[in-house]
Write a protein that holds these residues in place. Structure first.
Motif, PDB file in Angstrom:
ATOM      1  N   SER A 142       2.939   6.654  -6.762  1.00  0.00           N
ATOM      2  CA  SER A 142       2.005   7.638  -7.303  1.00  0.00           C
ATOM      3  C   SER A 142       2.529   9.055  -7.106  1.00  0.00           C
ATOM      4  O   SER A 142       2.432   9.893  -8.008  1.00  0.00           O
ATOM      5  CB  SER A 142       0.641   7.513  -6.633  1.00  0.00           C
ATOM      6  N   ILE A 143       3.114   9.317  -5.914  1.00  0.00           N
ATOM      7  CA  ILE A 143       3.675  10.654  -5.670  1.00  0.00           C
ATOM      8  C   ILE A 143       4.802  10.926  -6.657  1.00  0.00           C
ATOM      9  O   ILE A 143       4.883  11.993  -7.258  1.00  0.00           O
ATOM     10  CB  ILE A 143       4.207  10.751  -4.216  1.00  0.00           C
ATOM     11  N   VAL A 186       2.679   1.693  -3.339  1.00  0.00           N
ATOM     12  CA  VAL A 186       1.830   2.229  -4.404  1.00  0.00           C
ATOM     13  C   VAL A 186       1.678   3.739  -4.235  1.00  0.00           C
ATOM     14  O   VAL A 186       1.744   4.506  -5.202  1.00  0.00           O
ATOM     15  CB  VAL A 186       0.450   1.528  -4.404  1.00  0.00           C
ATOM     16  N   VAL A 187       1.521   4.191  -2.977  1.00  0.00           N
ATOM     17  CA  VAL A 187       1.380   5.631  -2.725  1.00  0.00           C
ATOM     18  C   VAL A 187       2.656   6.370  -3.121  1.00  0.00           C
ATOM     19  O   VAL A 187       2.615   7.394  -3.801  1.00  0.00           O
ATOM     20  CB  VAL A 187       1.036   5.884  -1.244  1.00  0.00           C
ATOM     21  N   LEU A 219       0.834  -1.203   0.000  1.00  0.00           N
ATOM     22  CA  LEU A 219       0.000   0.000   0.000  1.00  0.00           C
ATOM     23  C   LEU A 219       0.871   1.255   0.000  1.00  0.00           C
ATOM     24  O   LEU A 219       0.690   2.159  -0.825  1.00  0.00           O
ATOM     25  CB  LEU A 219      -0.903  -0.028   1.236  1.00  0.00           C
TER      26      LEU A 219
END
Lengths: 391, 336
Positions: free
Chosen positions: B309-310, B305-306, B302
């Motif tokens: 994305s950033i 993935v964050v 999790l």
């Protein structure tokens, strides 16, 4: 002018008629597959087919002992309840094109938090027994908040970091599963004696099947809560300004943004509402079946929600029929599986999956669709021509 | 304070035992296979949500075919081939429903998982009469491979040599898939279709054909992953065998932006944390709950993935800023 034949479908336009026909064909294919699977796998196909198709409605058959027949019927109701909740949650989320798959996590969180409240208020932890009604209301209320919070995480991660909701929500499901195991096994929620379940709460709190008006007929409060939720979900989507905006986002997000609908905040709102309904559903299932918490594996209800949303075309009004249908074949399969030599009840998953595929397939029966449109157009033209001639 | 000392004791005992390293490698392999399968589909702009179901079905078929041939000698190998064939067929079915019958591919994946979950249990019950595992069948395992020179090196030898054949294959396939995607004509076409379908169509590439091929290859990877679970990791199939590994593969693929090399690193990171959580189950812990530790690898995915994305968002912002400044200099030139 109104000289059209008034058949059963006379008033429906061609699209609705075709939709109904495609649904009929898809369900027929699914049930046909079910028959084939039963005939292949069952030791006594005739008997198994009878239980599969008529199992939950054995109450109509006087030959079956009434208590058993009512149990079969109750199984049907029991299977409908979670579908009503998860179906309306996913209907609202899919209406805004939000593919959040974290409903499973919301259900676990709802059940867990509700169990926590119930044991705190009613179990061994506090000696003074609380009012059971208050206990249920508080438990359900906390579960709504817990479910909403769980769904808020992927929604906010998407808003602030643009992280894929699908992936983050899937991971949230597993995280919550293990959090639930931790609470069940390593905290004061655990029952020291059995070590498998949580502490128990008294039967007064439980929403299980209760005798109805002194008959053998049993009914569950959870069913009524589910029905209310479906009606509320329908009213929200089709009778409020927000619902209208949400459906507009689903149909065309660019247009919605252009006319000033706040796509991002409504996207978060639908996920929070979906999570809240999921949490409530999880709590209702726990309170409806047990007087202890037992959450060591995935329930699968989250995926059921997707199935139900597809069946009802994101319209909660159609959820009643679709939930009743799916719950009926599941209950039938389970009754069939308990008979000696009956095939396993997991076969309904194959049937459900196949029906979903044929319901959604745009190109399936496309030629018939075109023919229907052409026939309709020709009929209208002929009527117009006839009217002109009359004038 | 005791939490930190306990974390330290877990890490120090884990990293000083050789079993820990083999655990990392063995738990990375099936996720890597799933992630690579998702990657080739993702490069063709198709999300293969059905990976979980494909792995489940092929894991069962591998066991059934292998046990039908006696479970020894050539049996497991034929089982492996059967698993790959089943994976290809299911991948093809996903492509048929998604691109020919025009259903949203995520919903096809969900339906596929549903069908495969039901079908695998149904088949298992019909054949063995057992609804949870196939332990009554003798299906055998694929052999381990000892590498001649490496196995004689003291510590590294025991870790790197003697692993399952499919483990080595998984890591070799990272390079193979990279080569396929970035150095061959088919790879170029897959990427072209994924970037812009209409542009690819305009130069004469059939996007339908390319996407179908990508999903068939994706299914084959899923088949290998399934066979790994039921023929290497364990010697039988059970209903909870895959346990979300297909979904984790999908997440690892998203995290690695469908690039085989980065995906391999992401899977290794997951494997390390998975091994830590598994390893700590056998230790006596007081301050940390061992159940909560089981959630650790998923939490890491999790967070990964964050972070990814950033990173992509910042890169995009930088690119836009670059465009902006270029425009300004051009404007200035025009003014001058």
């Amino acid at each position: 002018m109104n000289k059209e034949k008034k058949s059963l479908f006379g008033k429906m336009d061609v699209e609705a008629r075709f939709g109904l026909m495609r649904m009929g064909v898809a369900i027929a294919i699914g049930l046909g597959l079910a028959v084939v699977l039963i005939v292949v796998a069952a030791k006594n196909p005739g008997e198994s087919l009878k239980y599969f198709f008529a199992g939950p409605l054995q109450i109509l058959n006087p030959a079956v002992k009434s208590g058993l027949a009512w149990n079969y019927f109750d199984l049907w109701i029991q299977k409908i309840i979670p579908l009503l909740f998860t179906g309306s949650a996913v209907c609202i989320m899919f209406s805004a094109n939000k593919f959040n798959l974290g409903l499973e996590g919301a259900i676990i969180a709802g059940g867990l938090s509700c169990a926590w409240v119930c044991t705190l208020l009613d179990g061994d932890m506090l000696a003074a027994n609380a009012n059971p009604v208050l206990c249920v209301i508080l438990g359900l209320g906390v579960s709504i908040i817990a479910g909403a919070l769980v769904m808020l995480v992927p929604a906010l991660l998407e808003k602030f970091f643009n992280a894929s909701t699908m992936v983050t929500s899937l991971m949230m499901n597993y995280i919550l599963l293990y959090v639930s195991q931790h609470c069940l096994f390593a905290t004061s929620l655990r029952d020291a004696k059995t070590s498998k379940y949580s502490n128990q709460w008294t039967e007064d709190v439980v929403l299980t099947a209760k005798k109805f008006l002194g008959t053998d007929f049993t009914m569950r409060y959870g069913f009524f809560i589910g029905v209310v939720i479906v009606i509320l979900a329908w009213a929200f989507l089709f009778k409020t300004k927000w619902g209208y905006k949400i459906r507009q986002i689903g149909q065309n997000p660019h247009f919605a943004k252009y006319v000033g609908v706040s796509v991002v905040s409504l996207g978060i709102l639908v996920q929070v509402i979906g999570g809240a309904i999921g949490g409530l559903g999880g709590a209702t299932v726990i309170l409806g079946n047990y007087n202890y918490y037992y959450g060591i594996e995935m329930t699968g209800f989250g995926w059921d929600g997707v199935t139900m949303a597809i069946f009802s075309g994101n319209n909660p009004k159609k959820l009643f029929a679709s939930c009743a249908f799916i719950a009926y074949i599941r209950a039938g399969a389970q009754i069939m599986a308990t008979q000696p030599g009956g095939p396993i009840s997991e076969m309904t998953k194959i049937v459900e999956g196949v029906i979903i595929l044929f319901l959604l397939a745009e190109q399936f029966l496309a030629r018939t669709h075109r023919k229907m449109i052409v026939a309709e157009a020709k009929k209208k033209q002929a009527l117009k021509l006839a009217a002109e001639v009359n004038e | 304070m005791s939490v930190f000392t306990e974390i330290w004791s877990i890490l120090s005992t884990a990293f000083s035992t050789t079993e820990f390293y083999t655990m990392i490698i063995e738990s990375t392999a099936p996720i890597l296979l799933a992630a690579l399968g998702c990657a080739i589909a993702a490069k063709a702009n198709a999300t293969n949500m059905g990976m979980e179901g494909i792995m489940m079905m092929s894991a069962l078929v591998a066991v059934l075919v292998s046990s039908a041939l006696g479970g020894a000698g050539v049996g497991p190998w034929v089982g492996l081939i059967a698993a790959v064939v089943v994976g290809c067929i299911l991948g093809f079915l996903v492509s048929v429903f998604a691109f020919r019958l025009k259903i949203d591919i995520i919903l096809v994946g969900i339906a596929m998982n549903l069908i495969c979950t039901g079908a695998s249990v149904f088949l298992m019950y019909s054949i063995t009469g057992d609804r949870t595992t196939t332990t009554s069948l003798i299906s055998g395992k694929l052999p381990s491979l000892s590498i001649p020179l490496i196995k004689d090196i003291p510590v590294i030898g025991t870790v790197l040599s003697g692993r399952f054949v499919l483990t080595y294959l998984a890591f070799i396939l990272v390079a193979v898939l990279s080569f396929l995607l970035f150095k061959t004509k088919l790879g170029l076409r897959i990427r072209a279709v994924g970037e812009n379908e209409n542009a690819a169509e305009s130069v004469g590439i059939s996007s339908l054909k390319i996407k179908t091929i990508a999903l068939i290859i994706s299914g084959a990877f899923g088949g290998l992953g399934g066979a790994f679970m039921s023929q290497c990791y364990l010697a039988y199939f059970s209903s909870g065998l895959i346990a979300g590994r297909g979904f984790i593969g999908l997440a690892a693929c998203t995290m690695g932006s469908a690039n085989p090399g980065i995906i391999c690193l992401c899977c290794l990171a997951f494997g390390i944390f998975y091994a830590i959580s598994m390893f700590s189950q056998s230790m006596k812990l007081f301050a940390i709950s061992s159940y909560a530790l089981l959630a650790l690898p998923y939490a890491i995915v999790l967070i990964g993935v964050v972070i990814y994305s950033i990173y992509t968002r910042n890169k995009e912002l930088e690119r836009l800023r670059g465009l902006d400044s270029e425009e300004k200099t051009e404007q200035n030139k025009a003014v001058e």
